[in-house]
Scaffold this active site. Sequence first.
Site, mmCIF file in Angstrom:
data_model
loop_
_atom_site.group_PDB
_atom_site.id
_atom_site.type_symbol
_atom_site.label_atom_id
_atom_site.label_comp_id
_atom_site.label_asym_id
_atom_site.label_seq_id
_atom_site.Cartn_x
_atom_site.Cartn_y
_atom_site.Cartn_z
ATOM 1 N N ASP A 3 0.842 -1.203 0.000
ATOM 2 C CA ASP A 3 0.000 0.000 0.000
ATOM 3 C C ASP A 3 0.874 1.248 0.000
ATOM 4 O O ASP A 3 2.022 1.200 0.458
ATOM 5 C CB ASP A 3 -0.886 0.040 1.253
HETATM 6 N N1 URA Z 1 -1.247 -5.831 4.089
HETATM 7 C C1 URA Z 1 -1.740 -4.576 4.072
HETATM 8 O O1 URA Z 1 -2.770 -4.278 4.664
HETATM 9 N N2 URA Z 1 -1.042 -3.640 3.377
HETATM 10 C C2 URA Z 1 0.119 -3.897 2.732
HETATM 11 O O2 URA Z 1 0.712 -2.987 2.140
HETATM 12 C C3 URA Z 1 0.607 -5.204 2.770
HETATM 13 C C4 URA Z 1 -0.096 -6.169 3.455
#
Ligand code: URA
Length: 245
Positions: free
Chosen positions: A107
């Site tokens: 993310d």
């Molecule tokens: N899980 C999440 O919620 N975000 C990420 O970036 C990776 C795994």
Amino acid sequence: MEKPISLEKILFSQGFGTRRYCSDLVYADLVKVNGELAQDPEERITTDGLILNVDGKDWEYHEKAYIVFNKPVNYECSHKTTHHPSVYSLLPAPFVERGLQCVGRLDYDTTGLLLISDDGQFIHKMTTPKKNIGKVYEITTPDPITTSQIDHLLNGVVLDDDPKPCFASACKQLSENVLAMTIVEGRYHQVKRMMAAVGNHVAKLHRTQIGTYHMPSDLAEGQWRWLYADDLKQLSQSVDTLSGK
Ligand code: URA
């Protein structure tokens, strides 16, 4: 010994532009081959240990590119971003030109270990859920993490898009508000949704490990480096061990 290839083809394969443009770089005296100024774009050279210098910058030849990147916060793992700049904007332009892709996305607000490559088979091998590769995330929470929350994560939580529960395969509490959690799947916002499902919240998320491969301790945020044969062997062993091969 590798078969010799024309310099123009080599430059093109590394992402320095069209074949015509690569040829022009040589004619403009902007290319050195192992320290020697190149004269002829058609010159055939061997790629073993080849170091190019293009427009004043050294460039190691790699038939396929495998890199490790320490992702900073507020960058998207996408070529076409929506709200934040792209992680690719932090990498040398030839990487974008030769089509490097993130090996699974983080993310925009997640930091840490990201692998990036132009080897489709490698990307598939590292991301397919069948291979069960553990990914370790360091989760910082606003509320203290309780034993019952950890038990819940280990016993499995049901997320709203799938009745099949998802599990933490390991949890290690590092402090009152920091948990290192290993997951093997890669569902959408999985860690954040798992933490919400057990009644806590993710304030900061940082990936530290993929399989048995750890983020190099001296790789600063926003920096990248090549992965070499030993690193790739380690990554590939993570896959083979866990999938029982
Ligand atoms: N899980 C999440 O919620 N975000 C990420 O970036 C990776 C795994």
